[in-house]
Design an enzyme around this catalytic site. Structure first.
Site, PDB file in Angstrom:
ATOM      1  N   GLY A  60      22.128 -80.844  -7.155  1.00  0.00           N
ATOM      2  CA  GLY A  60      21.119 -80.973  -8.199  1.00  0.00           C
ATOM      3  C   GLY A  60      19.760 -80.594  -7.641  1.00  0.00           C
ATOM      4  O   GLY A  60      19.554 -80.615  -6.430  1.00  0.00           O
ATOM      5  N   GLN A  65      10.724 -81.335  -7.371  1.00  0.00           N
ATOM      6  CA  GLN A  65      11.018 -80.994  -5.983  1.00  0.00           C
ATOM      7  C   GLN A  65      10.507 -79.612  -5.587  1.00  0.00           C
ATOM      8  O   GLN A  65      10.419 -79.301  -4.401  1.00  0.00           O
ATOM      9  CB  GLN A  65      12.527 -81.082  -5.725  1.00  0.00           C
ATOM     10  CG  GLN A  65      13.072 -82.508  -5.832  1.00  0.00           C
ATOM     11  CD  GLN A  65      14.554 -82.555  -5.559  1.00  0.00           C
ATOM     12  OE1 GLN A  65      15.354 -82.319  -6.461  1.00  0.00           O
ATOM     13  NE2 GLN A  65      14.909 -82.834  -4.319  1.00  0.00           N
ATOM     14  N   CYS A 110      18.996 -86.555  -0.199  1.00  0.00           N
ATOM     15  CA  CYS A 110      18.062 -85.842  -1.063  1.00  0.00           C
ATOM     16  C   CYS A 110      17.452 -84.670  -0.307  1.00  0.00           C
ATOM     17  O   CYS A 110      17.099 -84.790   0.865  1.00  0.00           O
ATOM     18  CB  CYS A 110      16.956 -86.797  -1.526  1.00  0.00           C
ATOM     19  SG  CYS A 110      15.815 -86.056  -2.704  1.00  0.00           S
ATOM     20  N   LEU A 111      17.350 -83.535  -1.015  1.00  0.00           N
ATOM     21  CA  LEU A 111      16.791 -82.336  -0.375  1.00  0.00           C
ATOM     22  C   LEU A 111      15.322 -82.545   0.018  1.00  0.00           C
ATOM     23  O   LEU A 111      14.783 -81.823   0.840  1.00  0.00           O
ATOM     24  CB  LEU A 111      16.900 -81.132  -1.324  1.00  0.00           C
ATOM     25  CG  LEU A 111      18.321 -80.642  -1.605  1.00  0.00           C
ATOM     26  CD1 LEU A 111      18.322 -79.620  -2.731  1.00  0.00           C
ATOM     27  CD2 LEU A 111      18.966 -80.062  -0.350  1.00  0.00           C
ATOM     28  N   HIS A 153      20.399 -89.404 -10.439  1.00  0.00           N
ATOM     29  CA  HIS A 153      19.558 -89.083  -9.269  1.00  0.00           C
ATOM     30  C   HIS A 153      18.449 -88.116  -9.685  1.00  0.00           C
ATOM     31  O   HIS A 153      17.272 -88.291  -9.309  1.00  0.00           O
ATOM     32  CB  HIS A 153      20.435 -88.471  -8.164  1.00  0.00           C
ATOM     33  CG  HIS A 153      19.697 -88.027  -6.945  1.00  0.00           C
ATOM     34  ND1 HIS A 153      19.838 -88.622  -5.717  1.00  0.00           N
ATOM     35  CD2 HIS A 153      18.816 -87.005  -6.759  1.00  0.00           C
ATOM     36  CE1 HIS A 153      19.068 -88.000  -4.826  1.00  0.00           C
ATOM     37  NE2 HIS A 153      18.439 -87.019  -5.429  1.00  0.00           N
ATOM     38  N   GLU A 154      18.805 -87.098 -10.484  1.00  0.00           N
ATOM     39  CA  GLU A 154      17.807 -86.102 -10.914  1.00  0.00           C
ATOM     40  C   GLU A 154      16.827 -86.676 -11.930  1.00  0.00           C
ATOM     41  O   GLU A 154      15.624 -86.416 -11.847  1.00  0.00           O
ATOM     42  CB  GLU A 154      18.496 -84.865 -11.514  1.00  0.00           C
ATOM     43  CG  GLU A 154      19.520 -84.196 -10.621  1.00  0.00           C
ATOM     44  CD  GLU A 154      19.045 -84.009  -9.196  1.00  0.00           C
ATOM     45  OE1 GLU A 154      19.880 -84.113  -8.290  1.00  0.00           O
ATOM     46  OE2 GLU A 154      17.835 -83.800  -8.966  1.00  0.00           O
ATOM     47  N   HIS A 157      14.121 -88.433 -10.299  1.00  0.00           N
ATOM     48  CA  HIS A 157      13.061 -87.569  -9.755  1.00  0.00           C
ATOM     49  C   HIS A 157      11.987 -87.292 -10.808  1.00  0.00           C
ATOM     50  O   HIS A 157      10.791 -87.261 -10.487  1.00  0.00           O
ATOM     51  CB  HIS A 157      13.621 -86.231  -9.264  1.00  0.00           C
ATOM     52  CG  HIS A 157      14.151 -86.255  -7.866  1.00  0.00           C
ATOM     53  ND1 HIS A 157      13.399 -86.648  -6.783  1.00  0.00           N
ATOM     54  CD2 HIS A 157      15.366 -85.915  -7.363  1.00  0.00           C
ATOM     55  CE1 HIS A 157      14.119 -86.541  -5.673  1.00  0.00           C
ATOM     56  NE2 HIS A 157      15.335 -86.106  -5.997  1.00  0.00           N
TER      57      HIS A 157
HETATM   58  O1  SB7 Z   1      17.460 -84.117  -6.262  1.00  0.00           O
HETATM   59  C1  SB7 Z   1      18.521 -83.364  -5.783  1.00  0.00           C
HETATM   60  N1  SB7 Z   1      18.777 -83.550  -4.434  1.00  0.00           N
HETATM   61  O2  SB7 Z   1      17.843 -84.037  -3.667  1.00  0.00           O
HETATM   62  C2  SB7 Z   1      20.000 -83.012  -3.886  1.00  0.00           C
HETATM   63  C3  SB7 Z   1      21.068 -84.088  -3.712  1.00  0.00           C
HETATM   64  C4  SB7 Z   1      21.497 -84.662  -5.024  1.00  0.00           C
HETATM   65  C5  SB7 Z   1      22.421 -85.840  -4.931  1.00  0.00           C
HETATM   66  C6  SB7 Z   1      22.880 -86.348  -3.723  1.00  0.00           C
HETATM   67  C7  SB7 Z   1      23.735 -87.456  -3.708  1.00  0.00           C
HETATM   68  C8  SB7 Z   1      24.127 -88.033  -4.907  1.00  0.00           C
HETATM   69  C9  SB7 Z   1      23.670 -87.511  -6.102  1.00  0.00           C
HETATM   70  C10 SB7 Z   1      22.823 -86.421  -6.103  1.00  0.00           C
HETATM   71 NI    NI Z   2      16.978 -85.596  -4.733  1.00  0.00          NI
END
Ligand code: SB7
Ligand code: NI
Length: 183
Positions: A60, A65, A110-111, A153-154, A157
């Site tokens: 995601g 971000q 998270c990225l 999760h998104e 954000h």
């Molecule tokens: O916001 C997106 N991101 O940072 C990438 C990882 C997304 C994510 C990671 C673990 C569980 C659900 C979602």
């Molecule tokens: Ni994230």
């Protein structure tokens, strides 16, 4: 194309901003950004491309971000045994949700977070989501499993919330009686 240098990291104020609702249909420029966000996820999940451009794999990506505090994010989860999910959603909302909760047994990442933050992140197990495509078409869909977790999760954000805000600082792996580990 979006590469890792476009992704802002912890400490950047935009990660803690509440993103603004978007007017539909998106402008051509906003549509291009949306397209690039989904393309980033596909590229990040392609071993050759990810290696060549140093991309961290992601399922995601929220507009915050890439320092765009507007209410849209991309999801791309296609190798999951549950239903494939690949879209950009604008002005997303959770229309309804299960009482039951779920969490990833390995926690989340998270990225925008260049460190491990161990702990369970309890989320709704199932969500009915609403929103719009970049062209302004309505989206309504029920998600469960990893897609449901990722959607939340998104959406966090877009509200300036990070996954570790949900981890109990005193007991990161505490037992959540109303939550089941996914998998
Ligand atoms: O916001 C997106 N991101 O940072 C990438 C990882 C997304 C994510 C990671 C673990 C569980 C659900 C979602
Ligand atoms: Ni994230």
């Amino acid at each position: 194309m979006i590469t890792m240098d476009r992704i802002i990291r912890e400490g950047h104020p935009t990660l803690r901003m509440k993103a603004e609702e978007m007017a539909l249909p998106l402008s051509e420029e906003e549509k291009e950004t949306a397209r690039q966000m989904l393309e980033f996820l596909k590229n990040s999940q392609n071993p050759e491309i990810a290696e060549r451009y140093g991309l961290r794999p992601g399922i995601g990506l929220a507009a915050n971000q890439i320092d765009v505090p507007k209410r849209m994010f991309a999801l791309h989860i296609v190798d999951e045994d549950s239903e494939p999910v690949s879209f950009v959603i604008v002005n997303p909302k959770i229309a309804s949700h299960s009482g039951a909760k779920a969490y990833l047994p390995g926690g989340e990442g998270c990225l925008s977070v260049d460190r491990e933050v161990p702990g369970f992140v309890p989320r709704y197990a199932k969500v009915t989501i609403k929103g719009f495509t970049p062209d302004g078409e309505p989206i309504k869909r029920r998600l469960k499993g990893l897609p449901a977790i990722a959607f939340q999760h998104e959406l966090d954000h877009l509200n300036g919330v990070m996954f570790y805000d949900h981890i109990d600082p005193d007991e990161p792996f505490r037992n959540y009686p109303d939550a089941k580990p996914l998998g």
